[in-house]
Design an enzyme around this catalytic site. Structure first.
Site, PDB file in Angstrom:
ATOM      1  N   ASN A 162       0.779  -1.232  -0.269  1.00 38.02           N
ATOM      2  CA  ASN A 162       0.396  -0.390  -0.108  1.00 38.02           C
ATOM      3  C   ASN A 162       0.888   1.325   0.389  1.00 38.02           C
ATOM      4  O   ASN A 162       0.344   2.214   0.535  1.00 38.02           O
ATOM      5  CB  ASN A 162      -0.662   0.094   1.364  1.00 38.02           C
ATOM      6  CG  ASN A 162      -1.973  -0.778   0.847  1.00 38.02           C
ATOM      7  OD1 ASN A 162      -2.669  -1.467   0.077  1.00 38.02           O
ATOM      8  ND2 ASN A 162      -2.388  -1.579   2.122  1.00 38.02           N
ATOM      9  N   ALA A 163       2.105   1.046  -0.644  1.00 34.77           N
ATOM     10  CA  ALA A 163       2.882   2.258  -0.703  1.00 34.77           C
ATOM     11  C   ALA A 163       2.515   2.737  -2.263  1.00 34.77           C
ATOM     12  O   ALA A 163       3.334   4.219  -2.433  1.00 34.77           O
ATOM     13  CB  ALA A 163       4.001   2.416  -0.939  1.00 34.77           C
ATOM     14  N   GLY A 164       1.925   2.609  -2.928  1.00 34.03           N
ATOM     15  CA  GLY A 164       1.731   3.120  -3.992  1.00 34.03           C
ATOM     16  C   GLY A 164       2.478   1.914  -5.460  1.00 34.03           C
ATOM     17  O   GLY A 164       3.113   3.453  -6.278  1.00 34.03           O
TER      18      GLY A 164
ATOM     19  N   CYS B  69       5.000  -0.571  11.459  1.00 33.86           N
ATOM     20  CA  CYS B  69       6.168  -0.068  12.053  1.00 33.86           C
ATOM     21  C   CYS B  69       7.098  -1.803  12.854  1.00 33.86           C
ATOM     22  O   CYS B  69       5.921  -2.139  12.581  1.00 33.86           O
ATOM     23  CB  CYS B  69       5.654   1.440  12.328  1.00 33.86           C
ATOM     24  SG  CYS B  69       5.222   0.710  13.994  1.00 33.86           S
TER      25      CYS B  69
ATOM     26  N   GLU C 119       5.976  -6.071  -9.133  1.00 35.50           N
ATOM     27  CA  GLU C 119       5.796  -7.639  -7.984  1.00 35.50           C
ATOM     28  C   GLU C 119       7.154  -7.829  -8.495  1.00 35.50           C
ATOM     29  O   GLU C 119       7.460  -9.617  -8.570  1.00 35.50           O
ATOM     30  CB  GLU C 119       4.287  -8.954  -8.632  1.00 35.50           C
ATOM     31  CG  GLU C 119       3.420  -8.617  -8.480  1.00 35.50           C
ATOM     32  CD  GLU C 119       2.370  -7.553  -6.991  1.00 35.50           C
ATOM     33  OE1 GLU C 119       3.532  -8.256  -6.001  1.00 35.50           O
ATOM     34  OE2 GLU C 119       1.591  -7.003  -6.981  1.00 35.50           O
TER      35      GLU C 119
ATOM     36  N   SER D  64       2.628   0.128  -7.470  1.00 39.06           N
ATOM     37  CA  SER D  64       1.793   0.256  -8.899  1.00 39.06           C
ATOM     38  C   SER D  64       0.860   1.376  -9.745  1.00 39.06           C
ATOM     39  O   SER D  64       1.267   1.565 -11.135  1.00 39.06           O
ATOM     40  CB  SER D  64       0.577  -0.882  -9.247  1.00 39.06           C
ATOM     41  OG  SER D  64       1.321  -1.993  -8.566  1.00 39.06           O
TER      42      SER D  64
END
Length: 193
Positions: free
Chosen positions: A12-14, A182, A88, A16
């Site tokens: 979920n860090a962007g 974290c 990926e 793609s």
């Protein structure tokens, strides 16, 4: 000068989204890109790179037996390729990372790889391990834990939202199966503190 890049992060860090933007930037300038994704990740359809914000692009698939250098070299016989982008990338084998380095070194084409650094047990994926070792340039894409700190670990969750500590390294899933956290919350949730 062509380089091998590795853009890594937790989920979920962007990754793609960033890959798709990079491909778009090349294509907007009438430059051809080859986009690859892992055949085992078909969450959004086979042969597609799709971001969580809803944009997508068709992609070639790589499997464990795919020789990426030969495939890209063959594609060059049909049209010029200005950039290769791999989503990926954690699922690449050591040999495939080597092949991509040959694409850079011998074919003089930049290769941009995007992938997870570690799995839910904080162990490196094979592809990530060799990209971290062999890439010319490394860049961490950042996301945040639910506490607001930088997330650099991922937890695997069962259907009840409980943390899973053991199992196969590869299990395809999205936000319902994984949570980026974290280090403090990773250790806390895994019972290490």
């Amino acid at each position: 000068m062509a380089k091998l890049y590795f853009y890594y992060s937790t989920m979920n860090a962007g990754k793609s989204t960033t890959l798709l933007q990079s491909s778009y930037n090349y294509r907007e300038r009438d430059m051809n890109t080859l986009v690859y994704t892992a055949a085992i990740d078909d969450r959004f359809g086979v042969g597609k790179v799709t971001s969580r914000i809803g944009i997508s692009q068709d992609a070639f698939l790589f499997r464990s037996e795919t020789n990426l250098f030969d495939e890209i070299n063959e594609h060059l016989k049909k049209e010029k390729v200005h950039c290769v982008l791999v989503d990926e990338a954690q699922f690449l084998s050591k040999q495939q990372v080597y092949q991509l380095s040959d694409v850079v070194d011998k074919l003089k084409i930049p290769v941009l790889c995007y992938g997870l650094r570690t799995d839910f047990q904080a162990e490196l994926f094979e592809g990530s391990k060799y990209l971290l070792a062999w890439a010319d340039q490394l860049e961490e894409l950042k996301t945040i834990c639910y506490c607001g700190r930088k997330a650099n670990f991922v937890l695997r969750l069962n259907d009840q939202g409980e943390v899973i500590k053991e199992g196969a390294q590869i299990q395809i899933g999205g936000n319902d199966s994984y949570l980026s956290v974290c280090r403090l919350h990773y250790k806390e949730k895994c019972g290490q503190i």
